[in-house]
Motif scaffolding. Structure first.
Motif, short mmCIF file in Angstrom:
data_model
loop_
_atom_site.label_atom_id
_atom_site.label_comp_id
_atom_site.label_asym_id
_atom_site.label_seq_id
_atom_site.Cartn_x
_atom_site.Cartn_y
_atom_site.Cartn_z
N SER A 128 0.57 -1.09 0.54
CA SER A 128 -0.17 0.23 -0.23
C SER A 128 1.29 0.89 0.14
O SER A 128 0.18 2.90 -0.65
N LEU A 129 2.37 1.07 0.64
CA LEU A 129 2.90 2.56 0.69
C LEU A 129 3.69 2.69 -0.81
O LEU A 129 4.09 3.78 -0.63
N LYS A 130 3.45 1.43 -1.31
CA LYS A 130 4.71 1.66 -3.21
C LYS A 130 3.66 1.84 -3.26
O LYS A 130 4.10 2.79 -3.93
N ASP A 131 2.22 1.42 -3.36
CA ASP A 131 1.21 1.81 -5.09
C ASP A 131 0.46 2.78 -4.73
O ASP A 131 -0.52 3.38 -5.53
N GLY A 132 0.26 3.67 -3.54
CA GLY A 132 -0.90 3.61 -2.64
C GLY A 132 -2.48 3.34 -2.96
O GLY A 132 -3.10 4.13 -2.91
N MET A 133 -2.14 2.43 -3.29
CA MET A 133 -3.67 1.65 -3.47
C MET A 133 -3.96 0.76 -2.24
O MET A 133 -2.94 0.28 -1.12
N MET A 134 -5.62 0.44 -2.06
CA MET A 134 -5.98 -0.64 -0.48
C MET A 134 -5.71 -1.67 -0.93
O MET A 134 -5.54 -2.27 -2.26
N LYS A 135 -4.82 -2.64 -0.51
CA LYS A 135 -4.38 -3.46 -0.09
C LYS A 135 -5.29 -4.78 1.10
O LYS A 135 -5.28 -3.62 1.63
N GLU A 136 -5.81 -5.75 0.58
CA GLU A 136 -6.36 -6.78 1.43
C GLU A 136 -5.78 -8.28 1.30
O GLU A 136 -5.88 -8.61 -0.42
N ARG A 137 -5.69 -9.19 1.76
CA ARG A 137 -5.27 -10.25 1.48
C ARG A 137 -6.11 -11.23 3.50
O ARG A 137 -6.01 -10.54 3.84
N GLU A 138 -5.57 -12.81 2.82
CA GLU A 138 -5.62 -13.38 3.98
C GLU A 138 -4.63 -14.21 4.66
O GLU A 138 -3.54 -14.41 3.37
N ALA A 139 -4.16 -14.13 6.45
CA ALA A 139 -2.70 -14.27 6.57
C ALA A 139 -2.82 -15.10 7.44
O ALA A 139 -3.85 -15.15 8.03
N ARG A 140 -2.21 -16.55 7.25
CA ARG A 140 -2.24 -17.59 7.82
C ARG A 140 -1.14 -17.71 9.14
O ARG A 140 0.00 -17.80 8.32
N LEU A 141 -0.87 -18.05 10.36
CA LEU A 141 -0.12 -17.66 11.18
C LEU A 141 0.50 -19.33 11.66
O LEU A 141 -0.19 -20.39 11.14
N GLU A 142 2.09 -19.53 11.57
CA GLU A 142 2.60 -20.83 12.38
C GLU A 142 2.17 -20.80 13.39
O GLU A 142 1.49 -22.28 13.46
N ASP A 143 1.13 -20.71 14.09
CA ASP A 143 0.32 -21.10 15.35
C ASP A 143 -1.23 -21.45 14.90
O ASP A 143 -1.62 -22.55 15.31
N GLY A 144 -1.72 -21.77 13.45
CA GLY A 144 -2.74 -21.98 12.89
C GLY A 144 -3.81 -20.59 12.50
O GLY A 144 -5.02 -20.71 12.42
N ARG A 145 -3.49 -19.46 13.26
CA ARG A 145 -4.82 -18.01 13.32
C ARG A 145 -4.54 -18.06 12.50
O ARG A 145 -3.67 -17.82 10.79
N VAL A 146 -5.81 -17.32 11.62
CA VAL A 146 -6.24 -16.71 10.66
C VAL A 146 -6.60 -15.64 11.06
O VAL A 146 -7.38 -14.93 11.39
N PHE A 147 -6.17 -14.29 9.83
CA PHE A 147 -6.68 -13.46 10.28
C PHE A 147 -7.19 -12.81 8.52
O PHE A 147 -6.25 -13.03 7.54
N VAL A 148 -7.74 -12.08 8.56
CA VAL A 148 -8.15 -11.05 7.05
C VAL A 148 -6.85 -9.69 7.64
O VAL A 148 -7.35 -8.66 8.22
N GLU A 149 -6.43 -8.85 6.38
CA GLU A 149 -5.30 -7.65 7.01
C GLU A 149 -5.93 -6.87 5.79
O GLU A 149 -6.30 -7.14 4.24
N ARG A 150 -6.46 -5.53 6.05
CA ARG A 150 -6.05 -4.55 4.61
C ARG A 150 -5.68 -3.47 4.89
O ARG A 150 -5.40 -2.72 6.40
N SER A 151 -4.92 -2.91 4.24
CA SER A 151 -4.37 -1.65 4.39
C SER A 151 -4.30 -0.36 3.03
O SER A 151 -4.66 -1.03 1.64
N ASN A 152 -4.68 0.53 4.94
CA ASN A 152 -5.15 1.80 3.81
C ASN A 152 -4.15 2.95 3.52
O ASN A 152 -3.76 3.05 4.57
N PRO A 153 -3.85 3.29 2.45
CA PRO A 153 -3.32 4.48 2.88
C PRO A 153 -3.01 5.21 3.08
O PRO A 153 -5.02 6.07 3.12
N VAL A 154 -3.01 6.61 3.48
CA VAL A 154 -3.24 8.12 3.90
C VAL A 154 -2.36 9.02 3.36
O VAL A 154 -0.80 8.79 3.49
N LYS A 155 -2.57 10.01 2.72
CA LYS A 155 -2.41 10.52 1.58
C LYS A 155 -2.10 12.02 2.00
O LYS A 155 -3.05 12.32 2.61
N GLY A 156 -1.28 12.89 2.21
CA GLY A 156 -0.97 14.08 2.17
C GLY A 156 -1.90 15.26 1.30
O GLY A 156 -2.58 14.78 -0.44
N ASN A 157 -1.80 16.04 1.24
CA ASN A 157 -2.78 17.56 0.56
C ASN A 157 -1.55 17.35 -1.09
O ASN A 157 -2.16 17.59 -2.00
#
Length: 344
Positions: A128-157
């Motif tokens: 998201s920092l690289k291209d300024g676009m919202m990104k979302e994916r599903e992440a699975r940790l080594e302990d078996g837990r699963v998360f949905v991650e979403r990154s929203n860029p914050v832009k200045g003037n």
């Protein structure tokens, strides 16, 4: 010009002038003249504007805090700077990981993942920092837990990305429920297939049994007709007294019933009948009287009448005006594959 959350707006002020502009809330500023023409009036108004600006900032921060605390336990919200340092978050503890929450403004990969270097796999904040676009994916940790991650860029003037709002939602329970549902569906399919195979095998065995039964019946019929009944007819041609002849006729009748459908149908459709009740049914069908049946079976007349009563009860003829012999004769005419019903 400074603009914050559209709550407070302060436009330019000219030092040393008798005129200045102050606009609060959503209202446009306008030129106002200092009645006394003194610098003290301008300072008072600047102080008032500064107080309003401070109050607006305080309210904005309080609203942000309330929103973040309201989301605590549901989703984790973190604000990351361009260097991936955690500026603030709404987590009461390190929900995702192995990192050290005590470190102020530490890197997200340390706080969340417990790593000493940035993540090498797909990382939504970096993307998201690289291209300024919202990104979302599903992440699975080594302990078996699963998360949905979403990154929203914050832009200045200027349009440059100044940070990322990094949101994570724990969907481990949901994923485990999906996996369990998938497992149960697969188990249902497996058992259904197994049941279908069992039914097929049972149908094959049933057809084989029916074929064996028909073959056995045909063999019995042939043996009785060829090996037994000829000798019965020869005995009937001998000089027999009346009693002997009656017994022989009963034996012949029963033998013919064995090879005829009557007895098989009675035994098949009325399995609760006793041996003597079946004998009485055969004699009633042949038109024997109660007295004849008592003599032939060597039982009392009352016993014969009791057997007839039980026959009517088991055949469903009790309290119905249906002749017992007529009904028994109808059994031998009924198709073997159809159940017998009592006519009304």
């Amino acid at each position: 010009m400074v603009q914050i959350g559209k709550m407070l707006k302060v436009d330019k002020m000219t030092r040393g002038s008798k005129y200045f502009i102050v606009a609060l809330g959503h209202q446009e500023g306008r030129m106002k003249k200092n009645p006394a023409g003194k610098r003290g009036g301008i300072k008072d108004r600047l102080k008032a504007g500064s107080r309003d600006l401070t109050e607006a900032l305080r309210r904005s921060e309080a609203e942000k805090t309330a929103i973040l605390q309201g989301l605590r336990g549901l989703v984790n919200v973190r604000y990351l700077d361009p260097e991936l340092r955690v500026v603030w978050d709404n987590t009461a503890r390190t929900e995702l990981g192995a990192g050290d929450r005590a470190k102020s403004k530490d890197y997200c990969y340390r706080v969340i993942r417990g790593r000493t270097t940035p993540c090498t796999f797909s990382c939504t904040p970096q993307e998201s920092l690289k291209d300024g676009m919202m990104k979302e994916r599903e992440a699975r940790l080594e302990d078996g837990r699963v998360f949905v991650e979403r990154s929203n860029p914050v832009k200045g003037n200027s349009g440059a990305v100044e940070g990322v709002v990094f949101i994570t939602l724990n969907i481990t329970k949901h994923k485990r429920a999906e996996q369990e549902l998938t497992r149960q569906e697969a188990e249902v399919v497996r058992k259904s297939r197994q049941l279908a195979e069992t039914n097929t095998a049972l149908r094959v065995l049933l057809r084989q049994q029916e074929g064996d039964q028909r073959e056995l019946e045909e063999r019995i019929v042939a043996n009785v007709n060829q090996l037994v009944l000829p000798y019965v007819r020869k005995l009937k041609g001998m000089k027999l007294n009346e009693s002997q002849l009656s017994y022989l006729e009963v034996a012949e009748t029963n033998l013919r019933n064995i090879v005829a459908p009557f007895l098989r149908q009675v035994v098949s459709n009325f399995p609760h009948m006793t041996t003597q009740e079946i004998q009485v049914a055969a004699l009633v069908r042949d038109g024997k009287s109660n007295k004849d049946m008592a003599e032939l079976m060597n039982i009392s007349l009352n016993t014969v009448e009791s057997h007839r009563h039980n026959l009517r009860k088991k055949l469903g003829l009790q309290n119905k005006k249906i002749n017992l012999r007529s009904y028994l004769l109808s059994l031998s005419r009924a198709p073997k594959s159809q159940p017998f019903s009592v006519p009304e």
